[in-house]
Design an enzyme around this catalytic site. Structure first.
Site, mmCIF file in Angstrom:
data_model
loop_
_atom_site.group_PDB
_atom_site.id
_atom_site.type_symbol
_atom_site.label_atom_id
_atom_site.label_comp_id
_atom_site.label_asym_id
_atom_site.label_seq_id
_atom_site.Cartn_x
_atom_site.Cartn_y
_atom_site.Cartn_z
ATOM 1 N N TRP A 85 -6.284 -9.353 -0.969
ATOM 2 C CA TRP A 85 -7.460 -8.606 -1.428
ATOM 3 C C TRP A 85 -7.593 -8.791 -2.934
ATOM 4 O O TRP A 85 -6.617 -9.091 -3.621
ATOM 5 C CB TRP A 85 -7.324 -7.125 -1.076
ATOM 6 C CG TRP A 85 -6.147 -6.418 -1.710
ATOM 7 C CD1 TRP A 85 -4.898 -6.246 -1.176
ATOM 8 C CD2 TRP A 85 -6.124 -5.798 -3.002
ATOM 9 N NE1 TRP A 85 -4.084 -5.570 -2.056
ATOM 10 C CE2 TRP A 85 -4.803 -5.263 -3.181
ATOM 11 C CE3 TRP A 85 -7.051 -5.622 -4.025
ATOM 12 C CZ2 TRP A 85 -4.426 -4.586 -4.349
ATOM 13 C CZ3 TRP A 85 -6.669 -4.950 -5.180
ATOM 14 C CH2 TRP A 85 -5.374 -4.438 -5.333
ATOM 15 N N GLU A 130 0.832 1.070 -13.830
ATOM 16 C CA GLU A 130 0.557 -0.266 -13.292
ATOM 17 C C GLU A 130 0.123 -1.226 -14.394
ATOM 18 O O GLU A 130 0.446 -2.423 -14.356
ATOM 19 C CB GLU A 130 -0.543 -0.175 -12.230
ATOM 20 C CG GLU A 130 -0.196 0.644 -10.996
ATOM 21 C CD GLU A 130 0.706 -0.094 -10.024
ATOM 22 O OE1 GLU A 130 1.033 -1.276 -10.283
ATOM 23 O OE2 GLU A 130 1.083 0.497 -8.996
ATOM 24 N N GLU A 168 0.929 -7.671 -8.297
ATOM 25 C CA GLU A 168 0.895 -6.343 -8.914
ATOM 26 C C GLU A 168 -0.245 -6.211 -9.931
ATOM 27 O O GLU A 168 -0.793 -5.124 -10.114
ATOM 28 C CB GLU A 168 2.232 -6.063 -9.619
ATOM 29 C CG GLU A 168 3.399 -5.810 -8.688
ATOM 30 C CD GLU A 168 3.448 -4.369 -8.205
ATOM 31 O OE1 GLU A 168 2.848 -3.497 -8.867
ATOM 32 O OE2 GLU A 168 4.082 -4.119 -7.163
ATOM 33 N N HIS A 171 -3.410 -4.241 -9.146
ATOM 34 C CA HIS A 171 -3.392 -2.783 -9.004
ATOM 35 C C HIS A 171 -4.001 -2.090 -10.215
ATOM 36 O O HIS A 171 -4.891 -1.251 -10.088
ATOM 37 C CB HIS A 171 -1.954 -2.287 -8.782
ATOM 38 C CG HIS A 171 -1.294 -2.868 -7.585
ATOM 39 N ND1 HIS A 171 0.049 -2.687 -7.307
ATOM 40 C CD2 HIS A 171 -1.768 -3.640 -6.578
ATOM 41 C CE1 HIS A 171 0.354 -3.314 -6.186
ATOM 42 N NE2 HIS A 171 -0.723 -3.899 -5.728
ATOM 43 N N GLU A 221 9.976 0.552 -6.149
ATOM 44 C CA GLU A 221 8.851 0.112 -5.317
ATOM 45 C C GLU A 221 8.594 1.104 -4.180
ATOM 46 O O GLU A 221 7.440 1.366 -3.833
ATOM 47 C CB GLU A 221 9.128 -1.279 -4.744
ATOM 48 C CG GLU A 221 9.103 -2.390 -5.764
ATOM 49 C CD GLU A 221 7.709 -2.717 -6.265
ATOM 50 O OE1 GLU A 221 6.836 -3.065 -5.457
ATOM 51 O OE2 GLU A 221 7.488 -2.612 -7.485
ATOM 52 N N THR A 224 6.713 4.072 -5.724
ATOM 53 C CA THR A 224 5.287 3.831 -5.929
ATOM 54 C C THR A 224 4.538 3.776 -4.605
ATOM 55 O O THR A 224 3.377 4.190 -4.527
ATOM 56 C CB THR A 224 5.058 2.538 -6.729
ATOM 57 O OG1 THR A 224 5.771 1.458 -6.125
ATOM 58 C CG2 THR A 224 5.528 2.694 -8.166
ATOM 59 N N ASP A 253 0.847 -2.861 -0.583
ATOM 60 C CA ASP A 253 1.500 -3.891 -1.405
ATOM 61 C C ASP A 253 2.886 -3.447 -1.845
ATOM 62 O O ASP A 253 3.861 -4.211 -1.781
ATOM 63 C CB ASP A 253 0.661 -4.168 -2.657
ATOM 64 C CG ASP A 253 -0.397 -5.238 -2.450
ATOM 65 O OD1 ASP A 253 -0.508 -5.763 -1.333
ATOM 66 O OD2 ASP A 253 -1.104 -5.548 -3.427
ATOM 67 N N GLU A 254 2.984 -2.200 -2.318
ATOM 68 C CA GLU A 254 4.260 -1.683 -2.815
ATOM 69 C C GLU A 254 5.299 -1.659 -1.702
ATOM 70 O O GLU A 254 6.479 -1.940 -1.935
ATOM 71 C CB GLU A 254 4.076 -0.285 -3.407
ATOM 72 C CG GLU A 254 3.018 -0.165 -4.498
ATOM 73 C CD GLU A 254 3.392 -0.865 -5.801
ATOM 74 O OE1 GLU A 254 4.373 -1.603 -5.832
ATOM 75 O OE2 GLU A 254 2.669 -0.645 -6.794
ATOM 76 N N HIS A 257 6.588 -5.163 -1.235
ATOM 77 C CA HIS A 257 7.474 -5.529 -2.338
ATOM 78 C C HIS A 257 8.817 -4.808 -2.229
ATOM 79 O O HIS A 257 9.867 -5.392 -2.527
ATOM 80 C CB HIS A 257 6.808 -5.190 -3.674
ATOM 81 C CG HIS A 257 5.553 -5.976 -3.917
ATOM 82 N ND1 HIS A 257 4.585 -5.584 -4.812
ATOM 83 C CD2 HIS A 257 5.115 -7.143 -3.372
ATOM 84 C CE1 HIS A 257 3.605 -6.470 -4.810
ATOM 85 N NE2 HIS A 257 3.903 -7.420 -3.945
#
Length: 390
Positions: A85, A130, A168, A171, A221, A224, A253-254, A257
């Site tokens: 995205w 971020e 990252e 974000h 991670e 978050t 995403d976090e 990760h």
């Protein structure tokens, strides 16, 4: 402390951990803060003594030997760019006609008009965190044995760090643009805070050791992931499904990760269990610091503590979350079931596996004290100096 409990215990509260006090710079979005509000601006706090290059040189060879494993097990957790995205997917489309674009902006503002100021304090704090991404890439590139030696190294460790940074980076870009379009926040003060924070750096206590560094990133991670997941829930409850989708997408995403960093620690526990266990205990004794713990806006020298207190009160990130993350990682890494450790590593194992219940017990005592204290509020420059309850 759960979301509905009072946060006034944050004033004049002293915590004692089994291995020392918890200071105002300890947890990510620290729920164990002790402070007095001051209206006098002051510079950010000075860093403590920093230990560096504590990993024995021979341990670098372990990470060299794991490069093939990292290529097969870590790099696939990245997404190809054309499948990722992008911030524009969630924002008003400037390619539309002027009227259509302005209408999309109006719709965005209408969705956010009822969201409370305290939510924006937390969302801004998350965005600033971020946005300090250059610091985090720099930190990982200080880790001996996994750093990007040339800036474009073909090492799988370096490839991961660069691609992780690129993922990252979206974000902060997305949250910053969305906040800008709401008109609810003071972008000048936010941008000033970001500049101060990148200039200040961070001090997670990782000592240039990838053992410590990957334990830290595994915990951080997941923290978050929890924080963005909770802001997504709150945005939906406040009537902005687009902002909820933004925060939820970032949380996803976090989570991916976190999975990568946790897999690395799992591998270290397999190939070097004693040193990996000692590293986990070392980071937990230091307390996991939020990356933005040196946050400063040029006015409030305790803005990180104040932001943390609001996040704690809203239930975005709490003491329960800290203990939950610790218990989750203990389970994922199967730390309680490890056998054959050295005597020192066994002591570290006992400490780590017994820590979460102690944190919860200390929290319960703090909750009792909190109920006896008066609420307190602080003005935040990020929202045009409006007062928010801590």
């Amino acid at each position: 402390m759960h979301a509905g409990a009072s946060s006034s215990y944050l004033r004049n509260l002293q915590w004692a951990q089994p291995n020392g006090p918890i200071s105002p710079k300890t947890l990510p979005l620290n729920p164990y803060v002790s402070f007095r509000v001051s209206a006098v601006a002051a510079p950010p706090p000075q860093l403590k003594f920093q230990r560096t290059h504590s990993m024995p040189p021979e341990k670098v060879e372990i990470f060299k030997s794991l490069e093939g494993w990292a290529s097969k097990s870590v790099l696939p957790l990245l997404k190809p760019v054309d499948q990722c995205w992008q911030p524009q997917d969630f924002l008003p489309d400037p390619a539309k006609t002027r009227e259509e674009f302005f209408d999309q902006v109006r719709q965005l503002r209408d969705r956010t008009v009822e969201i409370p100021d305290e939510y924006f304090v937390v969302l801004v704090g998350d965005m600033i965190t971020e946005d300090a991404l250059p610091t985090y890439q720099t930190m990982i590139n200080t880790l001996d044995g996994v750093k990007d030696e040339t800036g474009a190294s073909s090492s799988p460790w370096a490839q991961w760090t660069r691609a992780w940074t690129a993922e990252e980076n979206r974000h902060g870009d997305l949250l910053r643009t969305y906040l800008y379009l709401t008109g609810r926040v003071d972008m000048t003060m936010i941008e000033r805070t970001v500049q101060y924070l990148i200039g200040a750096g961070m001090d997670p206590g990782t000592e240039n050791s990838p053992y410590l560094g990957f334990v830290y990133t595994s915990f951080q991670e997941r923290a978050t992931f929890v924080s963005h997941g909770n802001t997504a829930r709150m945005a939906k409850e406040s009537g902005d499904p687009v902002l909820a989708r933004i925060c939820g997408t970032i949380a996803s995403d976090e989570k991916r990760h976190e999975n990568a960093y946790s897999k690395i620690v799992e591998k270290l526990l397999e190939v070097d269990p004693n040193n990996a266990m000692l590293a986990i205990a070392d980071m937990m004794r230091k307390k996991i610091t939020m990356p933005a713990h040196l946050m400063y806006d040029g006015r409030d020298p305790m803005i990180f503590e104040h932001f943390s207190a609001v996040a704690q009160r809203l239930g975005v990130y709490t003491a329960d979350d800290y203990a939950d993350i610790l218990e989750f990682l203990i389970g994922r890494w199967r730390l309680e079931k490890m056998v054959g450790l050295s005597a020192e590593a066994q002591r570290a194992q006992n400490y780590v596996c017994g820590l979460a219940p102690r944190i919860r017990k200390l929290q319960e005592r703090a909750d009792d004290r909190a109920r006896k204290m008066e609420p307190q509020s602080v003005k935040f420059s990020w929202i045009f100096n409006k007062e928010v309850l801590l």
